[in-house]
Design an enzyme around this catalytic site. Sequence first.
Site, PDB file in Angstrom:
ATOM      1  N   LYS A 197      21.741   2.612  -7.954  1.00  0.00           N
ATOM      2  CA  LYS A 197      21.103   2.323  -6.676  1.00  0.00           C
ATOM      3  C   LYS A 197      20.197   1.104  -6.780  1.00  0.00           C
ATOM      4  O   LYS A 197      20.247   0.197  -5.943  1.00  0.00           O
ATOM      5  CB  LYS A 197      20.312   3.540  -6.208  1.00  0.00           C
ATOM      6  CG  LYS A 197      19.716   3.396  -4.823  1.00  0.00           C
ATOM      7  CD  LYS A 197      19.131   4.721  -4.343  1.00  0.00           C
ATOM      8  CE  LYS A 197      18.635   4.609  -2.917  1.00  0.00           C
ATOM      9  NZ  LYS A 197      18.147   5.910  -2.392  1.00  0.00           N
ATOM     10  N   GLU A 203      19.640   3.849 -18.559  1.00  0.00           N
ATOM     11  CA  GLU A 203      20.855   4.371 -19.190  1.00  0.00           C
ATOM     12  C   GLU A 203      22.087   3.610 -18.713  1.00  0.00           C
ATOM     13  O   GLU A 203      22.942   3.200 -19.515  1.00  0.00           O
ATOM     14  CB  GLU A 203      21.020   5.862 -18.878  1.00  0.00           C
ATOM     15  CG  GLU A 203      19.898   6.750 -19.370  1.00  0.00           C
ATOM     16  CD  GLU A 203      18.830   7.009 -18.317  1.00  0.00           C
ATOM     17  OE1 GLU A 203      18.162   8.046 -18.407  1.00  0.00           O
ATOM     18  OE2 GLU A 203      18.672   6.152 -17.409  1.00  0.00           O
ATOM     19  N   GLY A 256      21.169   9.497  -4.370  1.00  0.00           N
ATOM     20  CA  GLY A 256      22.173   9.528  -5.420  1.00  0.00           C
ATOM     21  C   GLY A 256      23.128  10.707  -5.367  1.00  0.00           C
ATOM     22  O   GLY A 256      24.345  10.555  -5.439  1.00  0.00           O
ATOM     23  N   ARG A 257      22.579  11.914  -5.227  1.00  0.00           N
ATOM     24  CA  ARG A 257      23.453  13.087  -5.246  1.00  0.00           C
ATOM     25  C   ARG A 257      24.190  13.293  -3.923  1.00  0.00           C
ATOM     26  O   ARG A 257      25.000  14.211  -3.805  1.00  0.00           O
ATOM     27  CB  ARG A 257      22.647  14.331  -5.614  1.00  0.00           C
ATOM     28  CG  ARG A 257      21.464  14.626  -4.722  1.00  0.00           C
ATOM     29  CD  ARG A 257      20.556  15.680  -5.339  1.00  0.00           C
ATOM     30  NE  ARG A 257      19.330  15.876  -4.568  1.00  0.00           N
ATOM     31  CZ  ARG A 257      18.258  15.089  -4.641  1.00  0.00           C
ATOM     32  NH1 ARG A 257      18.271  14.030  -5.428  1.00  0.00           N
ATOM     33  NH2 ARG A 257      17.175  15.348  -3.926  1.00  0.00           N
ATOM     34  N   GLU A 342      18.363  19.739  -8.166  1.00  0.00           N
ATOM     35  CA  GLU A 342      17.538  18.546  -7.975  1.00  0.00           C
ATOM     36  C   GLU A 342      17.023  18.469  -6.545  1.00  0.00           C
ATOM     37  O   GLU A 342      15.936  17.959  -6.298  1.00  0.00           O
ATOM     38  CB  GLU A 342      18.338  17.288  -8.321  1.00  0.00           C
ATOM     39  CG  GLU A 342      17.467  16.036  -8.403  1.00  0.00           C
ATOM     40  CD  GLU A 342      18.150  14.882  -9.099  1.00  0.00           C
ATOM     41  OE1 GLU A 342      18.088  14.816 -10.338  1.00  0.00           O
ATOM     42  OE2 GLU A 342      18.770  14.051  -8.399  1.00  0.00           O
ATOM     43  N   HIS A 373      36.289  35.892 -19.876  1.00  0.00           N
ATOM     44  CA  HIS A 373      36.228  36.254 -21.290  1.00  0.00           C
ATOM     45  C   HIS A 373      35.034  35.619 -21.981  1.00  0.00           C
ATOM     46  O   HIS A 373      34.980  35.568 -23.214  1.00  0.00           O
ATOM     47  CB  HIS A 373      37.533  35.844 -21.980  1.00  0.00           C
ATOM     48  CG  HIS A 373      38.734  36.538 -21.433  1.00  0.00           C
ATOM     49  ND1 HIS A 373      39.178  37.751 -21.915  1.00  0.00           N
ATOM     50  CD2 HIS A 373      39.554  36.221 -20.408  1.00  0.00           C
ATOM     51  CE1 HIS A 373      40.234  38.143 -21.231  1.00  0.00           C
ATOM     52  NE2 HIS A 373      40.490  37.229 -20.299  1.00  0.00           N
ATOM     53  N   LYS A 483      11.111  10.209 -17.985  1.00  0.00           N
ATOM     54  CA  LYS A 483      11.522   8.811 -18.151  1.00  0.00           C
ATOM     55  C   LYS A 483      10.323   7.935 -18.508  1.00  0.00           C
ATOM     56  O   LYS A 483      10.421   7.046 -19.365  1.00  0.00           O
ATOM     57  CB  LYS A 483      12.169   8.298 -16.864  1.00  0.00           C
ATOM     58  CG  LYS A 483      13.528   8.911 -16.543  1.00  0.00           C
ATOM     59  CD  LYS A 483      14.077   8.283 -15.265  1.00  0.00           C
ATOM     60  CE  LYS A 483      15.433   8.819 -14.897  1.00  0.00           C
ATOM     61  NZ  LYS A 483      15.973   8.181 -13.671  1.00  0.00           N
TER      62      LYS A 483
END
Length: 510
Positions: A197, A203, A256-257, A342, A373, A483
């Site tokens: 963005k 990162e 973002g999400r 978030e 399982h 961060k």
Amino acid sequence: MSDPISAAWDRLAAIRPSALADLFEADPARVEKLSRRLEFGLGELGDVGMLFDWSKTHLTDDALSAFEDLAAACDFAERREALFTGGIVNPTEGRAANHGAMRGSGPEAEVEEAAALLARMGMLVGAIHEGALGEVRHLIHIGIGGSALGPAMAVDALTRDGARVDVHVVSNIDGLALEQAFAACDPASTLIAVASKTFTTIETMTNAASALKWLDENGVADPYGRVVALTANPDRAVEWGVDETRVLPFPESVGGRYSLWSSIGFPVALACGMEDFRALLAGAKAIDDHFRAAEGRENVPLLAAFADQYYARLRGCQTRAVFAYDERLALLPDYLQQLEMESNGKRVTVEGKPVAGPTAPVTWGGVGTDAQHAVFQLLHQGTHLVPVDFIASIAPGDMLDPAHHRALLMNCLAQGAALMAGSGNEDPARAYPGDRPSAMILVDDIDAATLGALIAFHEHRTFANAVLMRINPFDQFGVELGKAIAKRIGAGEGEFDPSTRALMQAAGLG
């Protein structure tokens, strides 16, 4: 006298829970009351059919009435309308949330801007498919959080039968993740998409620099000419070295999400084609239209939020499980983790006051039948009460013997039935308590339009939960502190606790 919000919660708290079996026995119309079938015809983009069933939850008529009163007291209708009209729904940052406009739901000006941005992306995708950038067989998509989870999930779901371009999504700063993508790609026929963005995310930009170095070291004459930037800060992308013809912007008001619908969806369009991407948007818009028009318990995302609030607030459930009985939705639980936790993992209201009760539960899950399982032992016989969502498709995603898909659906339906019914036994180790809740989402098929509708349903479910809790689902300050401290560690600045100092020294960072 209590305020209307407190009064609604008091009414809900006063309802004595009944066993699921007793609720079915007392009301023959229970399935009809708590099931919703949504169907949308989208013309050339396909059709969407989805069945939602909350009859195996402990919701009752009295509870639904009280929840409808709670929604009214929380100004649900007003906040919903603000979401679709460009109102400030993110008060801590003073922003609207315009992701709906990306798929045609929102103020006219924002919808027109989104259509222009979509057309721009479509032109670039078309040019790439036609060979304007030379042979392109691979795309390494670099992002993190919503810039990676959404594209990864959608590409995985929609390319099981093959892709026009092979996509590798890299989010982890761990170099192994990037090296694995390098190993699967031919640098001469690879594009790099950098999704950020701000175009400053550490990162993402570190991985992007390494990807450029990889291209350069492997004989690509113009590494920057192989980069597509997906960002709300196009000037920064151009400054970094990307030609403006390969910068695909999206609005600052798209979080973002919630960004899959914007140019962040570029890898989906490149892998599947623009027609499928437009179908993804159309399926989401169909849910937008339903969410905006339907009232009370007839509103499917709001009804889901009623169930979520019932278990988190009134029954003390700290987790919610999601199991996709379809390999095409293998990454959906991971996607929903970020979307829900978030967005709604907050502790203060929109007024900045402490929330009166628990907020988002921990979202977790997996893929059936593998999960049966692995974790279903706890669901059936453990001490935790965990509401479960099952998601399945009537149509199979494979071309094998129909026995495969029949067995898959049989197991999916059996788990919900078993959680509710339980089973007695003289040996306590073999007894199942039952009366454990589940909900079912059964779609006609997993295609682009249906996937878009499924994602939008969960977005609006998350928003509806936030309204009922009086919180802001569109900020995420909780991710910033770690961060900031990481930067201090890297710069060798500041004082740290004795444990962190010792660990820094052991890790070679001291």
